[in-house]
Design a protein around this motif. Structure first.
Motif, mmCIF file in Angstrom:
data_model
loop_
_atom_site.group_PDB
_atom_site.id
_atom_site.type_symbol
_atom_site.label_atom_id
_atom_site.label_comp_id
_atom_site.label_asym_id
_atom_site.label_seq_id
_atom_site.Cartn_x
_atom_site.Cartn_y
_atom_site.Cartn_z
ATOM 1 N N SER A 1 4.953 2.253 6.955
ATOM 2 C CA SER A 1 4.978 0.792 6.871
ATOM 3 C C SER A 1 3.560 0.241 6.770
ATOM 4 C CB SER A 1 5.688 0.200 8.096
ATOM 5 O OG SER A 1 7.040 0.602 8.145
ATOM 6 N N VAL A 2 2.639 0.838 7.531
ATOM 7 C CA VAL A 2 1.236 0.431 7.443
ATOM 8 C C VAL A 2 0.699 0.707 6.043
ATOM 9 C CG1 VAL A 2 -1.099 0.900 8.280
ATOM 10 C CG2 VAL A 2 0.794 0.732 9.900
ATOM 11 N N LEU A 3 1.076 1.852 5.471
ATOM 12 C CA LEU A 3 0.628 2.179 4.115
ATOM 13 C C LEU A 3 1.145 1.157 3.110
ATOM 14 C CD1 LEU A 3 -0.777 4.062 2.129
ATOM 15 C CD2 LEU A 3 1.328 5.421 2.031
ATOM 16 N N VAL A 4 2.413 0.786 3.233
ATOM 17 C CA VAL A 4 2.969 -0.241 2.349
ATOM 18 C C VAL A 4 2.183 -1.542 2.500
ATOM 19 C CG1 VAL A 4 4.974 -1.711 1.944
ATOM 20 C CG2 VAL A 4 5.285 0.742 2.255
ATOM 21 N N PHE B 1 10.348 0.537 -2.778
ATOM 22 C CA PHE B 1 11.044 -0.694 -3.142
ATOM 23 C C PHE B 1 10.310 -1.911 -2.579
ATOM 24 C CE2 PHE B 1 14.219 -3.969 -2.125
ATOM 25 C CZ PHE B 1 14.747 -4.197 -3.385
ATOM 26 N N ALA B 2 9.840 -1.791 -1.337
ATOM 27 C CA ALA B 2 9.116 -2.902 -0.716
ATOM 28 C C ALA B 2 7.841 -3.221 -1.486
ATOM 29 C CB ALA B 2 8.792 -2.564 0.736
ATOM 30 N N ILE B 3 7.120 -2.182 -1.917
ATOM 31 C CA ILE B 3 5.881 -2.408 -2.665
ATOM 32 C C ILE B 3 6.167 -3.090 -4.000
ATOM 33 C CG2 ILE B 3 3.987 -1.252 -3.868
ATOM 34 C CD1 ILE B 3 3.980 0.839 -1.683
ATOM 35 N N CYS C 1 -2.859 5.172 10.661
ATOM 36 C CA CYS C 1 -3.884 5.333 9.628
ATOM 37 C C CYS C 1 -3.261 5.470 8.239
ATOM 38 C CB CYS C 1 -4.749 6.552 9.924
ATOM 39 S SG CYS C 1 -6.011 6.841 8.653
ATOM 40 N N PRO C 2 -3.531 4.537 7.325
ATOM 41 C CA PRO C 2 -2.959 4.646 5.975
ATOM 42 C C PRO C 2 -3.532 5.819 5.190
ATOM 43 C CG PRO C 2 -4.527 2.832 6.086
ATOM 44 C CD PRO C 2 -4.350 3.324 7.486
ATOM 45 N N MET C 3 -4.777 6.197 5.491
ATOM 46 C CA MET C 3 -5.368 7.358 4.823
ATOM 47 C C MET C 3 -4.619 8.623 5.216
ATOM 48 S SD MET C 3 -7.800 8.180 2.730
ATOM 49 C CE MET C 3 -8.824 9.546 2.186
#
Length: 531
Positions: A297-300, A363-365, A423-425
């Motif tokens: 979710s953080v990555l999105v 889908f969210a992105i 962390c998104p990384m």
């Protein structure tokens, strides 16, 4: 009558108390820390340079003396004695004191730096003024709260890195990667950006890669790059190459460990200063499910936020070129669609449990991108200012999550809370590691005695023992390849390898004598080998 002693140790020996030398070392370090506390209280030191050297020197000396006495007098090997019996490492009273103190420090650092002595107009005071001489020496400017933080952060990695090396000196892999994170933190994350500032160049940490460096595509940052001449353009190009070339290649060859355990400053602090708390990570399946949902979710969020910020930048700076905001928007949508399609076509079987989560995230992105195009206007994204969206991310994720919770609660939740959940990384590298990397941790199940050391000291909350008992390779996307599971294994069951991708994912259920015809199994494996 003798006083009864509460002792839960199976060996009958109570955990040893710290020695006299360690007590003296602790006192030395606390005196150095007390000098900083006095500076926060606005005590005016006659010679700031001298007292800064004295403070940092005593903290360093105390840590080194403590580490030498704790480990050099013992044989090399596993040294996790009594971690569940000590208040500081078992969520006891002192653990909460340390956690609350670190949390308060981060809250003041991020949101109330004036209490540390930061002055927008006029001379700094407090602890920031104490660091002014060092800041002027390196960058030519007075200190800020971030310089103070960067100095203390780097010092922590260096001195606790030394302690870590002594503790795991029986394992060359741990020694080499610790030297690596110490080098990258001191050189790339601390000195290079400050020296660049001295020459009036953009502040740039080459080891801080998007999406961890969520400011890389911010409008003000891109303006800095584009107005700094050739050097600024080189920084921008290197940042792009790091994202789309360097990261995929190194992750394919070595897994996410090349970054998370060898380069990254967040991982560096977790591995060194956070090492005493690695056993506190939650190993439950519930925590694993939460981890997967939260980190993706953080990555999105960061992908949508980055697209929104670049879209706003192109809207504010049209430039008259071919690369317009609409071309960027639909190029991003096409690129994400291509990645998703390739994964679902060629890697669908390996996604199994994660396919649904990945589809929802994608889908969210995509819906967000479409919403940006149709609902934004006059620099607004989802009816909010694009820069405000980035500010919210910086507050919620960059500050509250990574700093206040991620580091402040080391003594409560373990040392990799940020890396594991936020962390998104780590999320990007984890997907690459799971689906495209040659890295795996192999297990020799026949040698496993189920002692549980590997699972206990896995900072990412992986139940390593469950894989070892089945002789199954560990290819979890969350694994940072720190190698501690192999370092603490008394039987040499675990091994970090970069091998062929064939049969890399060999998930199997535990085979019991009553559940399988062993001769049939042997014939099946023999036929598979011939094929």
């Amino acid at each position: 009558m003798n006083k009864p002693e509460n002792n839960m140790s199976l060996t009958g020996d109570a955990p040893a108390a710290i020695s006299t030398t360690q007590k003296i070392a602790t006192a030395i370090g606390l005196v150095g820390l007390f000098i900083m506390v006095l500076s926060i209280a606005n005590v005016e030191f006659p010679n700031k340079t001298l007292f800064l050297i004295l403070s940092l020197g005593m903290i360093t000396a105390g840590t080194v003396i403590f580490a030498n006495d704790a480990y050099l007098g013992k044989h090399a090997g596993i040294k996790n004695d009594g971690v569940w019996f000590k208040s500081n490492t078992s969520r006891g009273f002192w653990a909460w004191i340390v956690g609350i103190s670190l949390t308060l420090f981060y809250v003041i650092l991020y949101w109330y730096p004036e209490y540390l002595g930061l002055r927008e107009d006029g001379e700094n005071t407090g602890i920031i003024a104490l660091f002014d001489p060092l800041s002027r020496l390196i960058s030519g400017h007075g200190a800020s709260q971030w310089f103070v933080y960067g100095t203390l952060y780097t010092l922590a990695i260096l001195i606790f890195g030394y302690k870590f090396i002594l503790k795991y000196r029986h394992n060359k892999y741990e020694i080499y990667r610790t030297y690596s994170v110490m080098f990258f933190q001191l050189g790339f994350a601390f000195l290079i950006p400050e020296i660049l500032m001295r020459f009036n160049q953009p502040y740039f940490n080459p080891a801080n890669i998007w999406p961890l460096n969520y400011d890389f595509f911010a409008g003000y940052k891109m303006s800095e790059f584009f107005t700094a001449g050739n050097i600024g353009m080189m920084m921008f190009i290197f940042g792009i190459i790091s994202i789309f070339v360097i990261t995929p290649i190194l992750t394919y060859k070595y897994g996410k460990r090349w970054y998370c355990s060898w380069v990254c400053g967040c991982g560096g602090l977790a591995e060194t200063a956070g090492d005493p708390y690695r056993h506190l990570s939650d190993k439950s399946k519930f925590a694993w499910n939460v981890e997967r949902w939260v980190i993706h979710s953080v990555l999105v969020f960061v992908v949508v936020m980055t697209i929104a910020v670049i879209y706003s930048y192109l809207m504010e700076n049209p430039g008259g070129g071919w690369f317009t905001k609409d071309i960027f928007l639909w190029s991003s949508a096409g690129f994400l669609t291509l990645i998703f399609a390739l994964i679902m076509i060629f890697k669908r079987e390996q996604l199994a449990k994660d396919a649904k989560m990945g589809a929802i995230g994608y889908f969210a992105i995509i819906m967000s991108i479409i919403a940006i195009n149709y609902f934004s206007g006059n620099y607004r994204i989802f009816f909010f200012d694009g820069h405000q969206l980035r500010a919210w991310y910086g507050f919620l994720i960059g500050a509250a999550f990574s700093g206040v919770i991620g580091v402040g609660f080391y003594p409560i939740f373990g040392n990799r809370v940020w890396c594991r959940f936020g962390c998104p990384m780590a999320a990007v590298l984890g997907m690459q590691q799971r689906l495209f990397s040659k890295f795996r941790i192999t297990t020799n199940g026949g040698q496993c005695i189920s002692c549980g050391n590997c699972s206990t000291y896995c900072e990412m909350g992986i139940d390593v023992r469950a894989y070892a008992q089945k002789g199954e390779n560990i290819v979890r996307s969350s694994c940072v390849g720190c190698g501690i599971c192999a370092a603490v294994c008394p039987r040499g069951v675990l091994k970090l390898e970069n091998g062929s991708r064939e049969d890399r994912i060999n998930s199997e259920e535990v085979l019991l004598g009553n559940d399988v015809d062993l001769m049939t199994l042997v014939h099946q494996k023999s036929e598979r080998t011939k094929d």
